[in-house]
Design a protein around this motif. Sequence first.
Motif, short mmCIF file in Angstrom:
data_model
loop_
_atom_site.label_atom_id
_atom_site.label_comp_id
_atom_site.label_asym_id
_atom_site.label_seq_id
_atom_site.Cartn_x
_atom_site.Cartn_y
_atom_site.Cartn_z
N ASP B 299 9.83 11.74 105.92
CA ASP B 299 9.54 10.53 106.78
C ASP B 299 11.12 10.03 107.55
O ASP B 299 11.12 10.07 108.56
CB ASP B 299 8.99 9.20 106.00
N ASN B 300 11.92 9.56 106.53
CA ASN B 300 13.25 9.42 106.88
C ASN B 300 13.30 8.04 108.14
O ASN B 300 14.09 8.44 109.35
CB ASN B 300 13.89 10.50 107.31
N GLY B 301 12.52 7.20 108.14
CA GLY B 301 12.50 6.35 109.15
C GLY B 301 11.45 6.19 110.11
O GLY B 301 11.13 5.45 110.83
N ARG B 302 10.52 7.55 110.37
CA ARG B 302 9.62 7.43 111.30
C ARG B 302 8.61 6.51 111.05
O ARG B 302 7.98 5.84 112.30
CB ARG B 302 9.17 9.01 111.48
N SER B 303 7.95 6.29 109.94
CA SER B 303 6.67 5.46 109.77
C SER B 303 7.10 4.06 110.28
O SER B 303 6.08 3.38 110.68
CB SER B 303 6.34 5.54 108.22
N ASN B 304 8.51 3.70 110.31
CA ASN B 304 8.56 2.40 110.41
C ASN B 304 8.80 2.36 112.30
O ASN B 304 8.74 1.25 112.87
CB ASN B 304 10.19 1.99 110.28
N MET B 305 8.79 3.43 112.95
CA MET B 305 8.90 3.43 114.30
C MET B 305 7.62 3.12 114.92
O MET B 305 7.21 3.09 116.08
CB MET B 305 9.55 4.96 114.91
N LEU B 306 6.53 3.60 114.12
CA LEU B 306 5.10 3.41 114.57
C LEU B 306 4.73 2.26 114.86
O LEU B 306 5.30 1.32 114.04
CB LEU B 306 4.15 4.03 113.35
N GLY B 307 4.07 1.93 115.74
CA GLY B 307 3.49 0.45 116.03
C GLY B 307 4.72 -0.38 116.52
O GLY B 307 4.39 -1.55 116.97
N THR B 308 5.94 0.45 117.14
CA THR B 308 6.92 -0.56 117.83
C THR B 308 6.90 0.14 119.22
O THR B 308 6.26 1.24 119.50
CB THR B 308 8.13 -0.39 117.20
N GLN B 309 7.89 -0.55 119.76
CA GLN B 309 7.91 0.10 121.25
C GLN B 309 8.67 1.37 121.26
O GLN B 309 8.52 2.26 122.28
CB GLN B 309 8.96 -0.75 122.04
N PHE B 310 8.84 1.88 120.14
CA PHE B 310 9.75 3.29 120.01
C PHE B 310 8.79 4.43 119.55
O PHE B 310 9.09 5.35 119.32
CB PHE B 310 10.85 3.19 118.93
N GLN B 311 7.45 3.85 119.28
CA GLN B 311 6.39 5.02 119.04
C GLN B 311 6.35 6.04 119.90
O GLN B 311 6.22 7.23 119.66
CB GLN B 311 5.38 4.31 118.92
#
Lengths: 223, 475
Positions: B299-311
């Motif tokens: 994961d290393n930070g990717r699940s936090n990018m989901l649902g944001t403008q960076f998805q």
Amino acid sequence: MSARDEIYSNIRRSLGVRADDAARRAIVRNRIEASAPGIRPQRGEGDLGTRSATFRAQAESVSATVAFVERGEDVPPEIARFLRDHNLPTTLRMGEDARLAALPWTNTPLTISLGPSDGGDLNAVSHAEAGVAETGTLVIVSGAHNPSTLNFLPDNHIVVVRAGEIEATYEDALARVRERYGKGQMPRTVNLITGPSRSADIEQKLLLGAHGPRRLHVVIVKA
Amino acid sequence: MSLHATSPQFKENAHRALHDTQLQKALGNVRQNFIERRAVAAGNLPEFEALRDQARDIRDHVLAHLDLYLEEYERKVTEAGGHVHFARTAAEACDIIVGLARARGAKTVTKGKSMVSEEIGLNAALERNGIEAVETDLGEYIIQLRGEAPSHIIAPAVHLNREDVEAEFRRVHTHLDAGRDLEQPETLLAEARAILRAKFLASDIGITGANFLVAETGTSVIVTNEGNGDLTQLLPKVHIVVASIEKIAPTLEDVAGIMRVLARSATGQDMSVYTTLSTGPRRPDDVDGPEEYHVVLVDNGRSNMLGTQFQDMLRCIRCGACMNHCPVYHAVGGHAYGWVYPGPMGAVLTPSLIGVDKAGHLPNASTFCGRCESVCPVRIPLPKLMRHWREREFERHLAPSTVRYGLGFWAFVAKRPRLYGLATRIGMKLLAIAGGEKGHFRSLPFAGGWTQYRDFPAPHGDTFQSQWKKRNNGR
């Protein structure tokens, strides 16, 4: 919480979704079930002869060599010719493929050995499961019949494919694999091979024979 | 984050790169080759633009249902006799892989090219535990010898010239005849092939990345030209796949669809030489192949990018087209970006993974020319995403105070059209007078950053706004 559970819960929190959402599950299940093909490029399409010709042109454009033979019994002499023309020894390794085993090898000067390669073989022959016309790609599946090591360790790889097994697209070729192994099932390895090994890592200059075969010769059996 | 990031020193890095004549010579190869080859390959496939739309849609669909596709993928891998491991962080991923290696008494590990393994700092972790990690992609092998990070995601040694490679081989391959001829790239390749062939055959564990993870079948897919990834995974007893969680493709048909834009965008090939689909370990009727098959999902930070403008950034299929077409990358190369991912995709992804406080310079190193977005096979709006990072950097007071005050002052004036018109008219008049007959400035107050390297043109004629007004007859 385990790493697994935390990652799943993080994904769901970020997406704002719940694990028990039946509608989402149905979408995913249906998509996997359908295996629907997408856009089909036209360039691989055509009747059997056209597909073989496209396959040949594409494979040759990436430095493979291609020969057509009329019948299966013409394959051993063609391989002998290929090896002779390149001044290569007449040794040849192959797996237990029944289609290859049925060919008349004894009428040629070829010395056949069977089984996977340990890196000591110069030449090997495999039988492809299918070909793909759109890019001149061979589809070879792993197993005792065609050991995967034969695709990579020998310097010269020869692949036999029947003209009737050359499909227009990757999707059609993979559908053959699916038909043979069952939906959702795969052999350990499916190799899609398009030309001999190469590298452009030194000054972007294209060089053949990086780690895999230096030569790839395809024999297409028309009948 | 495992690899030490020099992204905070981007300006110094870039300055050094611009004055490095060897690097500038090597970067000429990027400008020449990649752009033309991609254009030819794309032009030869009439369906190419439609295939880009399709690839974008597949990736969007996967990201929106990522949890469910991962579950399905995991189930199928296990069913085929493989093992799936989850890692929240880089350190966790390294621990899992080192643990697998130590439990099997592994001394040597061969590696196929994998950017995520660079991201998690895997080689260093293996070496710390006394396990030799050998990169087998020719470019990766060269930079590993030199102790460097890749400068490009698909052409890791693109910053080097033939002489650099020759010097490195002579330094390291001391068991070979010192008088041997290494003038030709062919002989360098042959030497690497012979040395790495022995490594492949002696390796205890093979580690590869994955271009795709197929939910339908539990298959991992790698795409290479050299065949090193295949020898890596085929010969040792254990194959470990390390891949980030967003690499999922629903079906084999989806893989086929995306493949058509991947190689064309990356190297301008219609198809890479080896596309290999691997499902589980050796079967009863197999006579070669690994006895164990593991997948480490990072994961290393990717699940936090989901649902944001960076998805949108998670659509990326790592082709490298954005950097191949980027004037900033062409000028400074990949190392200046200071971490694992360079170019426009790196400028967006790096702040997400190591923080905008460390990587804030990267999204600023763009002219917003838009070439990256115009060639991206999955149509990631890279300039827009870089702009989002600039906004965040501004909001979080990370930009230097001169920039903040300057922008604040400009915003104040720009919001008042009459004042703006007056100020620009006066400013232009003054500059026109001061510029005199020369028509340009060697130096200007507040503009030293510009005039240090080039003259600043003196304005002449009217302001843009008054010219526009005249053209439209005062409307």
